[in-house]
Design an enzyme around this catalytic site. Sequence first.
Site, PDB file in Angstrom:
ATOM      1  N   GLY A  17       0.854  -1.323  -0.050  1.00 35.97           N
ATOM      2  CA  GLY A  17       0.089   0.010   0.020  1.00 35.97           C
ATOM      3  C   GLY A  17       0.880   1.253   0.085  1.00 35.97           C
ATOM      4  O   GLY A  17       0.569   2.123  -0.741  1.00 35.97           O
ATOM      5  N   CYS A 110       0.989 -17.659  -3.676  1.00 36.19           N
ATOM      6  CA  CYS A 110       0.712 -18.983  -3.120  1.00 36.19           C
ATOM      7  C   CYS A 110      -0.800 -19.301  -3.253  1.00 36.19           C
ATOM      8  O   CYS A 110      -1.100 -20.511  -2.656  1.00 36.19           O
ATOM      9  CB  CYS A 110       0.913 -18.904  -1.527  1.00 36.19           C
ATOM     10  N   ASN A 166       6.743 -12.978  -4.862  1.00 41.03           N
ATOM     11  CA  ASN A 166       7.145 -12.551  -3.692  1.00 41.03           C
ATOM     12  C   ASN A 166       7.733 -11.217  -3.750  1.00 41.03           C
ATOM     13  O   ASN A 166       8.662 -10.939  -4.592  1.00 41.03           O
ATOM     14  CB  ASN A 166       8.404 -13.691  -3.254  1.00 41.03           C
ATOM     15  N   HIS A 180       9.349 -12.583   5.809  1.00 45.31           N
ATOM     16  CA  HIS A 180       9.871 -13.392   4.484  1.00 45.31           C
ATOM     17  C   HIS A 180      11.358 -13.447   4.689  1.00 45.31           C
ATOM     18  O   HIS A 180      11.951 -12.682   5.356  1.00 45.31           O
ATOM     19  CB  HIS A 180       9.119 -13.028   3.252  1.00 45.31           C
ATOM     20  N   ASP A 270      10.666 -26.032   4.287  1.00 45.48           N
ATOM     21  CA  ASP A 270      11.212 -25.604   2.907  1.00 45.48           C
ATOM     22  C   ASP A 270       9.900 -24.653   2.215  1.00 45.48           C
ATOM     23  O   ASP A 270      10.262 -24.052   1.490  1.00 45.48           O
ATOM     24  CB  ASP A 270      11.445 -26.636   2.097  1.00 45.48           C
TER      25      ASP A 270
END
Length: 311
Positions: A17, A110, A166, A180, A270
């Site tokens: 944002g 995802c 990502n 992350h 993982d």
Amino acid sequence: MDKGSKIFIAGHRGMVGSAILRKLEAEAYTNLVYKTSSDLDLRNQEQVANFFSAEKPEYVFLAAAKVGGILANNTYRAEFLYDNLMIQNNVIHQSYVNGVTKLLFLGSSCIYPKFAEQPMREDALLTGLLEPTNEPYAIAKIAGIKMCDAYRDQYGCNNISAMPTNLYGPNDNYDLKKSHVLPALLRKFHEAKENNVEQVEVWGSGAPLREFLHVDDLAEACLFLMNNYNEAGHINVGSSSEVSIKELANIIKEVVGYEGDLIWDASKPDGTPRKLMDNTKINGLGWSPKISLQEGIKSVYQEKFLVVNNS
Ligand code: GDP
């Protein structure tokens, strides 16, 4: 959008944002509306209804979400489902009720099945089982895409959905339990260098492959889509270049100038083995990213860890 259109940026303090806000300001959009979560709790139906009926925005960038890395997604499973569903239900529904001209909903890569064919095309959605570590988040985001489409079908709302790969950039989360991989490793290597620590722990095997996009490139894509794209379904927004976590760790190590060793902690998950977007659709419309991973990591490192803040 006209430069004077009333534009609501939901989630303007988050990484996505805030990048959209910077981009709109840089492009001289003048009528921007945003609220902090303490002034407007987007999970609250009544507050969102009151806000929309008072403000009557014409365009909505729905960048508000509960987000996090692999550990946060896996730990706060209920919150990832509840908060995201509530936010998007309220904002998409009130946009319809209050006659918003166009809404852009943001999700994530995802949403695709764990073993989707790579690179993942938009039509891979709902063709297989999801990666368990982030299934609640993915289910919420899939519901958001379907809600945008259902409101388009039934009510004629011009809702569009963009699924970024990502992301990294300014205003990222550096909390090691929630972040992350990219911000986590920047912080870990930086602190290890500062404190002369000889080893840094990195999670998993290092084998998973990830695609990264700088959030300023995403913000440009969002503006581009808002002004040029009006279709049902979702559209991928990625960089089309992928690295293994091991390669990423080495790039970050070099940027930071850390000279110690990496220890791989196999007790950490993982996650999905590979998630590379097929970006043919958005590239075909005329958007492609400008910031390379190396350049992007350098600028984020500089801004977050090296610039002295005198304020
Ligand atoms: P994902 O893309 O949803 O799996 O989320 P992450 O960015 O959190 O993790 C990506 C990959 O990086 C996974 O394989 C993690 O195990 C790995 N990884 C290695 N070190 C770290 C770390 O310190 N933090 C995080 N979040 N991930 C790490």
